[in-house]
Design a protein around this motif. Sequence first.
Motif, PDB file in Angstrom:
ATOM      1  N   ASP A   1      -2.024  -3.728   6.660  1.00 25.15           N
ATOM      2  CA  ASP A   1      -3.012  -3.588   5.593  1.00 25.15           C
ATOM      3  C   ASP A   1      -3.390  -2.119   5.436  1.00 25.15           C
ATOM      4  O   ASP A   1      -3.710  -1.429   6.408  1.00 25.15           O
ATOM      5  N   ASP A   2      -3.370  -1.653   4.202  1.00 27.78           N
ATOM      6  CA  ASP A   2      -3.782  -0.284   3.871  1.00 27.78           C
ATOM      7  C   ASP A   2      -2.916   0.784   4.542  1.00 27.78           C
ATOM      8  O   ASP A   2      -3.315   1.942   4.626  1.00 27.78           O
TER       9      ASP A   2
ATOM     10  N   VAL B   1      -2.126   3.815   2.321  1.00 29.70           N
ATOM     11  CA  VAL B   1      -3.352   4.574   2.025  1.00 29.70           C
ATOM     12  C   VAL B   1      -3.714   5.467   3.205  1.00 29.70           C
ATOM     13  O   VAL B   1      -4.020   6.658   3.035  1.00 29.70           O
TER      14      VAL B   1
END
Length: 264
Positions: free
Chosen positions: A81-82, A85
């Motif tokens: 997740d992420d 980023v």
Amino acid sequence: MNFVESYKTLNVDVDGNIAYITMNRPKQLNALNEDLISEMAQCLNELKKSESVKILVLQGSGPAFSSGGDIKEMLQKPNNDDFFVIMDQIGEMIETLYTMPMLTVSCIQGAAAGLGLSLALASDYILADPESKIAMNFIGIGLIPDGAGHFLMENRLGAHAAKKVIWEGKVMTGVEAHTLGLIDQLVQVGSLKDELKSLLSKWSKKPLKAMIKTKTIYSQMNLEKLRSYLEHEKKGQYEMRNTKDHREGIQAFLEKRPPVFKGE
């Protein structure tokens, strides 16, 4: 401009033309979690605008410089997740530090490992205590260096020597790292602050604008190469995070045992 802002994970002080950024997660050995990475990038970008600051000092609070990426936080996001980023934030942090229009020095005591070592290597000059624990040790959990670790290691050691250090993942003392060429100056045990003060005094008597211009020429000439390395690391790290060897490395870390890798 006032750079002394309120950060959760950083302490920032400006004294004349010198700025000090201190990573402030001492209980976690200044492990780089999402907050610290984000705040470091934000702080560096703000500080970069200064026309008065000529020298930046990067250091860690407590017993370590930085033990690297926060593995406990990483384990809370097992499905990546992420991931992209966070990797982009890491890239921004490293690129900004590498291109700062000022002289930058990292002061290493205790651990400087993994992403923490990449952060230190992105500075112009590294001071280290001989008893420091220095390692590019991603290999221990089946990963590759990030934070431009490949680029920065190559700059200091050359590609052939850098590969061997990365593949081995050995924890080196400050003495070993200095002999290898990873750090610039070895200090006596317990004298890191005094040696930093001496270095800053010496630099203050030099034509800082000329020194910064030389640094800027080199950093701008290497900027596209740095960005290319960061992009390759991002893709490569994503791939490695989905390997059986990485899962084994993490399990071994949790169970406090040597990993049994199978090259898968």
